[in-house]
Write a protein that holds these residues in place. Structure first.
Motif, short mmCIF file in Angstrom:
data_model
loop_
_atom_site.label_atom_id
_atom_site.label_comp_id
_atom_site.label_asym_id
_atom_site.label_seq_id
_atom_site.Cartn_x
_atom_site.Cartn_y
_atom_site.Cartn_z
N PRO A 1 0.79 -1.28 0.06
CA PRO A 1 0.03 0.11 0.00
C PRO A 1 0.98 1.30 0.12
O PRO A 1 2.15 1.23 0.40
N LEU A 2 0.21 2.33 -0.45
CA LEU A 2 1.11 3.70 -0.24
C LEU A 2 1.06 4.04 1.07
O LEU A 2 0.21 4.14 1.66
N GLY A 3 2.22 4.31 1.42
CA GLY A 3 2.35 4.57 2.86
C GLY A 3 2.47 6.29 3.23
O GLY A 3 2.15 6.81 2.33
N PHE B 1 9.77 0.15 -2.26
CA PHE B 1 10.58 1.35 -1.24
C PHE B 1 9.70 2.71 -1.62
O PHE B 1 9.35 3.29 -0.47
N ALA B 2 9.45 3.03 -2.99
CA ALA B 2 8.77 4.34 -3.15
C ALA B 2 7.28 4.19 -2.37
O ALA B 2 7.02 5.16 -1.56
N ARG B 3 6.61 3.09 -2.64
CA ARG B 3 5.33 3.03 -2.08
C ARG B 3 5.26 3.19 -0.49
O ARG B 3 4.47 3.82 0.05
N ALA B 4 6.36 2.48 0.18
CA ALA B 4 6.27 2.33 1.43
C ALA B 4 6.51 3.82 2.09
O ALA B 4 6.08 4.13 3.24
N ASN B 5 7.19 4.59 1.40
CA ASN B 5 7.34 5.86 1.93
C ASN B 5 6.58 7.16 1.33
O ASN B 5 6.98 8.14 1.34
N GLY B 6 5.55 6.33 0.50
CA GLY B 6 4.53 7.74 0.48
C GLY B 6 4.94 8.43 -0.95
O GLY B 6 4.63 9.42 -1.36
N GLN B 7 5.85 7.80 -1.80
CA GLN B 7 6.41 8.62 -2.99
C GLN B 7 5.81 8.31 -4.37
O GLN B 7 5.51 6.90 -4.47
N ARG B 8 5.79 9.14 -5.12
CA ARG B 8 5.53 8.67 -6.70
C ARG B 8 6.48 8.03 -7.39
O ARG B 8 7.61 8.06 -6.75
N MET B 9 6.18 7.50 -8.22
CA MET B 9 7.20 6.64 -9.15
C MET B 9 7.01 6.93 -10.68
O MET B 9 5.81 6.89 -11.17
N ARG B 10 8.09 7.02 -11.32
CA ARG B 10 8.15 7.37 -12.70
C ARG B 10 8.60 6.17 -13.49
O ARG B 10 9.37 5.28 -12.83
N GLY B 11 8.32 5.80 -14.61
CA GLY B 11 8.79 4.51 -15.31
C GLY B 11 9.62 5.12 -16.45
O GLY B 11 9.33 5.96 -16.94
#
Length: 392
Positions: free
Chosen positions: A34-36, A111-121
């Motif tokens: 989940p998004l943290g 890692f990004a989701r656990a820290n509430g961060q967006r992600m680019r591809g």
């Protein structure tokens, strides 16, 4: 045997590339969690950016990320958006025909989701980063095989990460007017195999598989002042206008911003370029910011001042444009910079480059302070940026 678990390397067996990319790579996607809650600190770059509706982030070098807790802590404190440096590129994910290896990409995303961060591809179609087996297909002379390869590759990545990627760099570095190809397109294996329509095709394929992800055309060498860069900017604008006229589902334009100290920077020229792109209804991202300091003195204090000043001038110009949404550095930490490794970018005196916001001791440099000040001093375009983020 197919290893199991949330972070897996799927060995898909021998057979056609289409099977490797379309079948079991999609069948059991890893859970990314989940998004943290947001991890960034109140005094960091992301916090300063967010006040103005912007996001700050970094490319993730997977080896440093895995081995050095200090780097991960830095990313948690400073970043609101991340992108894989290499882990989502074709040659990394499918290095051999029949192998789909998403372990590093999955790890970064969790890692990004656990820290509430967006992600680019980054990135789907590029003239580099091609595994040899895919290059052979593109060179086979069969347009149908090349199109199948593209469809299976984009489809596999878009399906695996659907709903978790804010924006995909669909095509990367596709303009080189000096190659004398139609529309200023770079001579690439994709162009040779499929013709100029490969660009439109790639965008449509992404939207077919993940309509919720923003589709980005990402380009280099369009920020500073030189005759050959002026020519590139003109080709880029013509290309974007043509894509939009044809109904290509593009949402954003990415400016890499590998700035260099041996070229002049002209605020008026860049501001006009940004305004023209925004006028087409496209959002803009700064996707790979760093400063090549080759023309600055060896003295560290003088060099850091030069780097910080160039970044400040660039960012102040960029932030005037409401269509700009994200700013990502190409790593945070000087010792990992590609600028010190790539032969054409090395300093003549052999010293390591200092073009990123943190030094070898993880200390904030003048560049960090210039970036922080630029975020804090940026005009407040939150409302416009919210509208553009919602526009898919």
């Amino acid at each position: 045997m197919i290893p199991h678990g949330p972070s897996r390397r799927a060995v898909l067996g021998s057979g056609a590339a289409a099977v490797a990319l379309s079948g079991r790579a999609e069948a059991a996607p890893s859970p990314f969690g989940p998004l943290g809650n947001p991890s960034w600190s109140a005094d960091g770059l992301q916090a300063a950016a967010a006040v103005k509706g912007l996001a700050f982030g970094s490319a993730v070098p997977i080896t440093r990320f895995r081995q050095d807790r200090r780097w991960r802590s830095l990313a948690e404190r400073e970043c609101g958006i991340l992108v894989c440096e290499n882990a989502m590129k074709f040659s990394s994910v499918v290095p051999r025909e029949g192998v789909f290896d998403s372990v590093a990409a999955d790890e970064t995303l969790r890692f990004a989701r656990a820290n509430g961060q967006r992600m680019r591809g980054h990135c789907l179609i590029w003239h580099e980063g091609l595994p040899p087996w895919a290059e052979a297909i593109l060179a086979s002379g069969s347009a149908s095989r090349a199109e199948t390869l593209m469809r299976q590759w984009i489809g596999a990545m878009a399906r695996r990460y659907r709903g978790t990627i804010e924006a995909w760099d669909v095509v990367n570095e596709i303009v080189v007017p000096a190659d004398h190809r139609p529309g200023g397109l770079r001579a690439t294996p994709w162009l040779a195999a499929l013709g100029p329509g490969y660009v439109d095709l790639a965008f449509q394929m992404l939207k077919d598989e993940d309509p919720g992800a923003s589709a980005v055309y990402n380009e280099n060498d369009c920020e500073q002042k030189a005759d050959w860069i002026d020519e590139r900017r003109s080709a880029i604008l013509r290309l974007l206008e043509g894509m939009l006229k044809r109904g290509v589902p593009i949402n954003r334009f990415g400016i890499q911003a590998h700035l260099t100290s041996n070229l002049p920077f002209d605020e008026t020229t860049l501001r006009k370029f940004l305004r023209e792109i925004a006028g087409m209804g496209l959002a803009i991202e700064i996707t790979e910011l760093d400063i090549d300091d080759r023309a600055f003195p060896a003295d560290v204090a003088a060099r850091d001042r030069g780097v910080a000043d160039l970044a400040r001038r660039f960012l102040e110009t960029v932030f005037d444009e409401p269509a700009v949404l994200n700013v990502l550095a190409w790593d945070l930490y000087d010792p990992d910079s590609w600028l010190s490794i790539y032969p054409a970018r090395r300093r003549p005196d052999g010293l390591p480059q200092r073009g990123l916001p943190f030094d070898a001791e993880y200390r904030r440099k003048p560049l960090w302070h210039a970036m922080h000040a630029a975020f804090r001093g940026a005009p407040d375009h939150r409302a416009a940026r919210r509208r553009l983020r919602a526009k898919i």
